[in-house]
Design a protein around this motif. Structure first.
Motif, PDB file in Angstrom:
ATOM      1  N   ILE A  16       0.865  -1.182   0.000  1.00 17.18           N
ATOM      2  CA  ILE A  16       0.000   0.000   0.000  1.00 17.18           C
ATOM      3  C   ILE A  16       0.899   1.227   0.000  1.00 17.18           C
ATOM      4  O   ILE A  16       1.398   1.650   1.045  1.00 17.18           O
ATOM      5  CB  ILE A  16      -0.947  -0.015   1.210  1.00 17.18           C
ATOM      6  CG1 ILE A  16      -1.774  -1.289   1.202  1.00 17.18           C
ATOM      7  CG2 ILE A  16      -1.843   1.209   1.190  1.00 17.18           C
ATOM      8  CD1 ILE A  16      -2.548  -1.527   2.458  1.00 17.18           C
ATOM      9  N   GLU A  18       1.692   5.090  -2.488  1.00 19.70           N
ATOM     10  CA  GLU A  18       1.017   6.052  -3.353  1.00 19.70           C
ATOM     11  C   GLU A  18       0.910   5.508  -4.781  1.00 19.70           C
ATOM     12  O   GLU A  18      -0.124   5.618  -5.433  1.00 19.70           O
ATOM     13  CB  GLU A  18       1.782   7.371  -3.358  1.00 19.70           C
ATOM     14  CG  GLU A  18       1.078   8.484  -4.103  1.00 19.70           C
ATOM     15  CD  GLU A  18       1.780   9.818  -3.949  1.00 19.70           C
ATOM     16  OE1 GLU A  18       1.329  10.771  -4.603  1.00 19.70           O
ATOM     17  OE2 GLU A  18       2.766   9.916  -3.204  1.00 19.70           O
ATOM     18  N   THR A  21      -1.723   2.783  -4.926  1.00 18.07           N
ATOM     19  CA  THR A  21      -3.064   3.358  -4.859  1.00 18.07           C
ATOM     20  C   THR A  21      -3.464   3.929  -6.216  1.00 18.07           C
ATOM     21  O   THR A  21      -4.612   3.792  -6.638  1.00 18.07           O
ATOM     22  CB  THR A  21      -3.121   4.457  -3.790  1.00 18.07           C
ATOM     23  OG1 THR A  21      -2.661   3.919  -2.550  1.00 18.07           O
ATOM     24  CG2 THR A  21      -4.529   4.972  -3.602  1.00 18.07           C
ATOM     25  N   SER A  24      -4.614   1.191  -8.475  1.00 21.22           N
ATOM     26  CA  SER A  24      -5.947   0.652  -8.184  1.00 21.22           C
ATOM     27  C   SER A  24      -7.030   1.356  -8.999  1.00 21.22           C
ATOM     28  O   SER A  24      -8.117   0.812  -9.174  1.00 21.22           O
ATOM     29  CB  SER A  24      -6.260   0.767  -6.691  1.00 21.22           C
ATOM     30  OG  SER A  24      -6.382   2.113  -6.307  1.00 21.22           O
ATOM     31  N   SER A  95      -7.384  -3.237   2.249  1.00 18.86           N
ATOM     32  CA  SER A  95      -7.343  -2.563   3.539  1.00 18.86           C
ATOM     33  C   SER A  95      -7.725  -3.513   4.672  1.00 18.86           C
ATOM     34  O   SER A  95      -7.332  -3.315   5.811  1.00 18.86           O
ATOM     35  CB  SER A  95      -8.256  -1.345   3.548  1.00 18.86           C
ATOM     36  OG  SER A  95      -9.583  -1.736   3.277  1.00 18.86           O
TER      37      SER A  95
END
Length: 98
Positions: A16, A18, A21, A24, A95
């Motif tokens: 996880i 930047e 993300t 994703s 998450s």
């Protein structure tokens, strides 16, 4: 068919960051995987553990940096990452715990 324990040996943990993300947004998930894992093994592990359809798997090896540990030179371990692109309509929530 492999056991669940062997599949968890292939996929170590989700990454996880930047950059992960941002990936994703394109229906991709990033995992840290075993160094000896190949793309078919990673695809089988993700499809079996998360019940999703995998479109593509891209891998990258990040070489360990040379750092100083208590004044002495040392090397961090190499890390293999897998960028797993999922078919449309499939999602993985990283998450929550594996």
């Amino acid at each position: 068919m492999t056991t669940k324990a062997e599949l968890y040996d292939v996929i170590r943990k989700p990454i996880i960051t930047e950059k992960a993300t941002m990936a994703s947004e394109y229906n991709a998930v990033v995992f840290e995987v075993a160094m000896d894992a190949n793309k078919p093994m990673i695809k089988e592990a993700v499809e079996t553990l998360f019940n999703v359809k995998v479109k593509a798997v891209n891998t990258a090896v990040t070489k360990g940096k040379v750092k100083r540990f208590k004044g002495k030179l040392g090397t961090r371990k190499d890390v293999k990452k897998a960028y797993v692109t999922l078919e449309a309509g499939n999602t993985i929530d990283v998450s929550t715990g594996l």
